[in-house]
Design a protein around this motif. Structure first.
Motif, PDB file in Angstrom:
ATOM      1  N   ILE A   8       0.964  -1.102   0.088  1.00 16.43           N
ATOM      2  CA  ILE A   8      -0.197  -0.046   0.240  1.00 16.43           C
ATOM      3  C   ILE A   8       0.779   1.212   0.054  1.00 16.43           C
ATOM      4  O   ILE A   8       0.751   2.119  -0.866  1.00 16.43           O
ATOM      5  N   LEU A   9       1.811   1.414   0.838  1.00 18.72           N
ATOM      6  CA  LEU A   9       2.666   2.498   0.984  1.00 18.72           C
ATOM      7  C   LEU A   9       3.441   2.909  -0.312  1.00 18.72           C
ATOM      8  O   LEU A   9       3.476   3.857  -0.723  1.00 18.72           O
ATOM      9  N   ILE A  10       4.120   1.521  -0.970  1.00 18.25           N
ATOM     10  CA  ILE A  10       4.736   2.014  -2.167  1.00 18.25           C
ATOM     11  C   ILE A  10       3.733   2.347  -3.496  1.00 18.25           C
ATOM     12  O   ILE A  10       4.149   3.060  -4.037  1.00 18.25           O
ATOM     13  N   SER A  11       2.557   1.622  -3.362  1.00 21.71           N
ATOM     14  CA  SER A  11       1.619   1.935  -4.472  1.00 21.71           C
ATOM     15  C   SER A  11       1.408   3.522  -4.387  1.00 21.71           C
ATOM     16  O   SER A  11       1.308   4.322  -5.380  1.00 21.71           O
ATOM     17  N   VAL A  12       0.596   3.927  -3.336  1.00 21.58           N
ATOM     18  CA  VAL A  12       0.510   5.318  -2.831  1.00 21.58           C
ATOM     19  C   VAL A  12       1.446   6.393  -3.024  1.00 21.58           C
ATOM     20  O   VAL A  12       1.112   7.328  -3.789  1.00 21.58           O
ATOM     21  N   SER A  13       2.554   6.054  -2.866  1.00 24.88           N
ATOM     22  CA  SER A  13       3.857   6.881  -3.062  1.00 24.88           C
ATOM     23  C   SER A  13       4.144   7.058  -4.162  1.00 24.88           C
ATOM     24  O   SER A  13       4.443   8.157  -4.892  1.00 24.88           O
ATOM     25  N   PHE A  14       4.127   5.855  -5.141  1.00 29.30           N
ATOM     26  CA  PHE A  14       4.240   6.037  -6.571  1.00 29.30           C
ATOM     27  C   PHE A  14       3.441   6.884  -7.224  1.00 29.30           C
ATOM     28  O   PHE A  14       3.727   7.809  -8.058  1.00 29.30           O
ATOM     29  N   ILE A  15       1.956   6.497  -6.905  1.00 32.69           N
ATOM     30  CA  ILE A  15       1.105   7.444  -7.511  1.00 32.69           C
ATOM     31  C   ILE A  15       1.235   8.996  -7.016  1.00 32.69           C
ATOM     32  O   ILE A  15       1.076   9.911  -7.996  1.00 32.69           O
ATOM     33  N   LEU A  20       1.481  14.320  -7.664  1.00 32.69           N
ATOM     34  CA  LEU A  20       2.066  15.426  -6.784  1.00 32.69           C
ATOM     35  C   LEU A  20       3.214  15.403  -6.361  1.00 32.69           C
ATOM     36  O   LEU A  20       3.774  15.187  -5.078  1.00 32.69           O
ATOM     37  N   VAL A  21       4.276  16.152  -7.276  1.00 29.48           N
ATOM     38  CA  VAL A  21       5.716  15.791  -7.184  1.00 29.48           C
ATOM     39  C   VAL A  21       6.190  16.368  -5.801  1.00 29.48           C
ATOM     40  O   VAL A  21       6.932  15.688  -5.099  1.00 29.48           O
ATOM     41  N   PRO A  26       5.908  13.947   1.787  1.00 31.50           N
ATOM     42  CA  PRO A  26       5.292  14.188   2.986  1.00 31.50           C
ATOM     43  C   PRO A  26       3.874  13.154   3.014  1.00 31.50           C
ATOM     44  O   PRO A  26       3.562  12.729   4.096  1.00 31.50           O
ATOM     45  N   ILE A  27       3.319  12.918   1.760  1.00 28.55           N
ATOM     46  CA  ILE A  27       2.220  12.029   1.770  1.00 28.55           C
ATOM     47  C   ILE A  27       2.610  10.674   2.219  1.00 28.55           C
ATOM     48  O   ILE A  27       2.160   9.976   2.805  1.00 28.55           O
ATOM     49  N   ALA A  28       3.951  10.185   1.629  1.00 28.02           N
ATOM     50  CA  ALA A  28       4.434   8.945   1.871  1.00 28.02           C
ATOM     51  C   ALA A  28       4.903   8.812   3.484  1.00 28.02           C
ATOM     52  O   ALA A  28       4.295   7.677   4.203  1.00 28.02           O
TER      53      ALA A  28
END
Length: 62
Positions: A8-15, A20-21, A26-28
């Motif tokens: 989940i962490l990697i997927s959301v961080s990748f998106i 939102l570069v 901060p999101i991750a």
């Protein structure tokens, strides 16, 4: 953290990285803290959430 949390962490961080570069880090970090907190308080949180979402309508009685 469990493998499911890391996925989940990697997927959301990748998106977030592409969408939102500037806000990806901060999101991750926020997502990591949320997932870590879930697993800290209850390591079976995902199985509980999945079972809660799979309640059949015939289980409710009037």
């Amino acid at each position: 953290m469990s493998v499911f949390s890391w996925v989940i962490l990697i997927s959301v961080s990748f998106i977030a990285w592409f969408a939102l570069v500037l806000y990806a880090i901060p999101i991750a970090l926020l997502l990591f803290l949320i997932l870590f907190t879930f697993e800290y308080f209850d390591e079976d949180i995902y199985s509980i959430l999945i079972k809660k979402m799979n309640i059949k309508s015939n289980k409710y009685y009037a």
